[in-house]
Design a protein around this motif. Structure first.
Motif, PDB file in Angstrom:
ATOM      1  N   THR A 115       0.837  -1.209   0.000  1.00  0.00           N
ATOM      2  CA  THR A 115       0.000   0.000   0.000  1.00  0.00           C
ATOM      3  C   THR A 115       0.878   1.268   0.000  1.00  0.00           C
ATOM      4  N   ILE A 116       2.200   1.079   0.054  1.00  0.00           N
ATOM      5  CA  ILE A 116       3.111   2.236  -0.028  1.00  0.00           C
ATOM      6  C   ILE A 116       3.342   2.540  -1.512  1.00  0.00           C
ATOM      7  N   PRO A 117       3.191   3.804  -1.950  1.00  0.00           N
ATOM      8  CA  PRO A 117       3.484   4.100  -3.364  1.00  0.00           C
ATOM      9  C   PRO A 117       4.944   3.735  -3.675  1.00  0.00           C
ATOM     10  N   TRP A 118       5.186   3.240  -4.893  1.00  0.00           N
ATOM     11  CA  TRP A 118       6.525   2.721  -5.231  1.00  0.00           C
ATOM     12  C   TRP A 118       7.627   3.735  -4.953  1.00  0.00           C
ATOM     13  N   ARG A 132       8.976  -2.995 -11.787  1.00  0.00           N
ATOM     14  CA  ARG A 132       9.694  -1.911 -12.460  1.00  0.00           C
ATOM     15  C   ARG A 132      11.148  -2.310 -12.701  1.00  0.00           C
ATOM     16  N   LEU A 133      11.756  -2.908 -11.677  1.00  0.00           N
ATOM     17  CA  LEU A 133      13.154  -3.344 -11.823  1.00  0.00           C
ATOM     18  C   LEU A 133      13.262  -4.347 -12.973  1.00  0.00           C
ATOM     19  N   SER A 139      13.136   2.519 -10.508  1.00  0.00           N
ATOM     20  CA  SER A 139      12.617   1.740  -9.380  1.00  0.00           C
ATOM     21  C   SER A 139      13.489   1.962  -8.154  1.00  0.00           C
ATOM     22  N   LEU A 140      12.983   1.529  -7.020  1.00  0.00           N
ATOM     23  CA  LEU A 140      13.781   1.496  -5.795  1.00  0.00           C
ATOM     24  C   LEU A 140      14.049   0.024  -5.492  1.00  0.00           C
ATOM     25  N   VAL A 141      15.309  -0.279  -5.165  1.00  0.00           N
ATOM     26  CA  VAL A 141      15.725  -1.680  -5.050  1.00  0.00           C
ATOM     27  C   VAL A 141      16.218  -1.950  -3.626  1.00  0.00           C
TER      28      VAL A 141
END
Ligand code: NAP
Length: 286
Positions: A115-118, A132-133, A139-141
């Motif tokens: 539920t956290i936005p990417w 996304r990755l 993206s956040l990795v």
């Protein structure tokens, strides 16, 4: 830099470089009138989550970044957690959010994280960030695969090299495999059903071991040219050890990362690098 034989490569020099990079980015954000801030949500009293929670708060205060601690009781209901999280998500002064895991059994970590936005999911744990990755999009990795990539980059491992990754989990092996592919390496993903794992590892340029088994990787799996990156964190008789039998292989391989003092010591700092990255994404999305 050509590696001849450098044996055990601790994280300290890398950490200094990463830290300098983050400090510069924080100062650039401040010049733009922005103050990086993250929220770390901890639900219940799990001791491992307590340890990582405190480590991030400490790192935040060292870097001069606001780390807002949000603690909730062990018996918090899913609705209470969601309402609290929704408030944090909507707060424009908070650029990144972490949910410490494990959460109490009656809660669903995946559901909460998703539920956290990417662009605020600085643990890179949401399906959107993983997708996304995989698609090569911004993206956040997760910090652990990023830490492995810091080693790969600092050791100047040539593109195209083969990298045996002993792990296929969503937190380590899968995002790492995508990062390796996106950076033109050749990952070979190994898991508990892989046949000929010894031969595959021995023939690979790099071996990333994250089986979660102390003593898993020894001389039978390495060659003189191997670079071994040990991700394992295991407690044996009260001592933290990795997955590699480091004393046995350190003089047989090109390089090996220690545990503790290797991959794991980069992760709490790399979370702050993700925070800055998140701020940039949020700016672009405006
Ligand atoms: P996990 O869920 O237990 O997964 C272990 C992985 O290793 C699985 O993919 C498993 O294969 C594979 N594996 C296990 N035994 C194997 C064998 N005999 N041969 C080949 N592959 C085998 O663990 P995790 O959460 O991914 O974490 C792995 C390790 O990394 C742990 O020691 C953990 O503490 C450590 N860790 C470190 C960091 C850090 O920052 N340094 C961060 C996260 C995790 P299957 O999929 O077939 O079961």
């Amino acid at each position: 830099m050509e590696l001849i034989h450098i044996a055990v490569i601790g994280a300290k020099p890398l950490l200094e470089g990463i830290r300098a990079r983050i400090e510069k980015s924080i100062s650039d954000q401040r010049d733009k009138g922005k103050s990086p801030a993250m929220a770390i949500m901890r639900i219940g009293k799990d001791p491992a989550s307590e340890f990582y929670f405190r480590a991030k708060l400490k790192k935040g205060s060292e870097l001069g970044v606001e780390t807002r601690a949000i603690t909730m009781e062990e018996d918090a209901t899913p609705q209470e957690v969601q309402e609290r999280l929704d408030q944090v998500v909507k707060d424009p002064m908070i650029h990144g959010i972490i949910i410490e895991s494990p959460v109490p059994h009656h809660l669903d970590y995946k559901k909460i994280v998703n539920t956290i936005p990417w662009h605020k999911d600085i643990d890179g744990a949401s399906y959107e960030n993983l997708g996304r990755l995989m698609s090569g999009m911004p993206s956040l990795v997760a910090a652990t695969p990023l830490a492995v990539m810091e080693y790969v980059s600092s050791l100047e491992i040539p593109q195209g090299s083969t990298v045996a990754v002993i792990n296929r989990t969503i937190t380590v092996g899968r995002p790492l495999t995508q990062l390796l592919l996106n950076n033109n390496y050749t990952p070979i993903v190994c898991h508990s059903r892989t046949r000929n794992i010894r031969e595959l590892c021995k023939a690979s340029d790099v071996i990333v071991v994250a089986a979660g088994k102390p003593g898993f990787l020894g001389q039978e799996m390495v060659s003189r040219d191997s670079i071994v990156i040990d991700v394992g964190i295991n407690s044996v008789n009260g001592k933290i050890v990795g997955d590699a039998r480091i004393d046995e292989i350190k003089d047989l391989v090109k390089a090996v990362t220690p545990v503790p003092g290797g991959v794991g010591s980069l992760t709490s700092t790399l979370i702050f690098s993700n925070l800055i990255q998140a701020m940039d994404y949020q700016e672009e999305l405006k």
